[in-house]
Design an enzyme around this catalytic site. Structure first.
Site, PDB file in Angstrom:
ATOM      1  N   ASP A 197      -3.536 -11.581   6.090  1.00 58.59           N
ATOM      2  CA  ASP A 197      -4.134 -10.336   5.607  1.00 58.59           C
ATOM      3  C   ASP A 197      -5.234  -9.951   6.584  1.00 58.59           C
ATOM      4  OD1 ASP A 197      -5.435  -8.258   4.336  1.00 58.59           O
ATOM      5  OD2 ASP A 197      -5.705  -9.296   2.425  1.00 58.59           O
ATOM      6  N   HIS A 202      -1.447  -2.201  -0.750  1.00 57.43           N
ATOM      7  CA  HIS A 202      -1.913  -3.036   0.356  1.00 57.43           C
ATOM      8  C   HIS A 202      -0.700  -3.774   0.905  1.00 57.43           C
ATOM      9  CE1 HIS A 202      -4.688  -4.988   2.940  1.00 57.43           C
ATOM     10  NE2 HIS A 202      -4.579  -6.197   2.404  1.00 57.43           N
ATOM     11  N   CYS A 248      -2.646  -0.469   6.921  1.00 49.92           N
ATOM     12  CA  CYS A 248      -2.187  -1.854   6.765  1.00 49.92           C
ATOM     13  C   CYS A 248      -0.688  -1.993   6.959  1.00 49.92           C
ATOM     14  CB  CYS A 248      -2.606  -2.407   5.402  1.00 49.92           C
ATOM     15  SG  CYS A 248      -2.053  -1.426   3.977  1.00 49.92           S
TER      16      CYS A 248
END
Length: 209
Positions: free
Chosen positions: A99, A83, A30
């Site tokens: 996201d 994250h 990520c």
């Protein structure tokens, strides 16, 4: 209820990137996905980069629950060690979260993302409460580096296939990911917030007040 908040103004909002499917994406990377998204914005809409932030979500225990993730699309949360998402705060005061791992809209109005993906700290045990390192997108592009060593097991095998493009590095570093994951304000770049502080700082409702 959603129609009365930021979602009501969403049709006027211009996304800073193409569709989710057009974005560079590698599962479990990520931090690089968001770096690549920042790179895209810099290349195509340089002025918009000033309105964007890379947001690292973690805590001291590296156990953060996030709901509405593709890895667990039902009602329960995924417990990530960290994250990373992109935050865009438009000149009109609208805040949106990008996201690439969520089942929520892409981009998602900030307040809807908070409500559905992060929920409230009131219902979460202290050790799971999330903190947020917010780094300006231009600073993230300039300083972030990763040699992907965190994605190898003790035998040197990849836990997840790495991206095909070269590792991201700077003139000063080949690996400083931990400085971004750390929620120690004295370390790394950007500012560190608790969830209530993060919401107060960036909520679209705050701008409308």
């Amino acid at each position: 209820m959603e129609g009365d908040g930021p979602a009501a103004t969403a049709p006027q909002y211009q996304p800073v990137c193409p569709t989710r499917d057009a974005c560079v994406y590698n599962s479990c990377y990520c931090e690089e996905n968001i770096w690549k998204l920042c790179e895209y914005i810099k290349t195509h809409n340089q002025y918009l980069l000033e309105e964007c932030y890379a947001v690292f979500i973690s805590n001291e225990k590296k156990m953060v629950p996030i709901w509405k993730q593709q890895a667990r699309p039902e009602n329960g949360p995924v417990i990530w060690d960290y994250h990373v998402v992109l935050l865009h705060v438009s000149r009109e005061g609208q805040s949106f979260i990008y996201d690439l791992d969520t089942i929520l809209p892409f981009p998602c109005p900030f307040d809807i993302y908070i409500e559905d993906a992060l929920k409230s700290d009131d219902d979460i045990h202290l050790q799971f409460r999330r903190k947020f390192r917010v780094v300006r997108a231009d600073s993230y592009l300039k300083h972030f580096a990763s040699d992907r060593s965190h994605m190898k097991d003790s035998s040197g095998n990849w836990r997840e296939p790495p991206p095909e493009y070269p590792c991201i590095e700077t003139g000063d570093s080949k690996m400083n990911l931990n400085d971004f994951i750390s929620m120690d304000p004295a370390v790394g770049w950007g500012a560190v917030y608790t969830l209530p502080e993060f919401v107060h700082r960036f909520s679209s409702k705050t701008y409308q007040a």
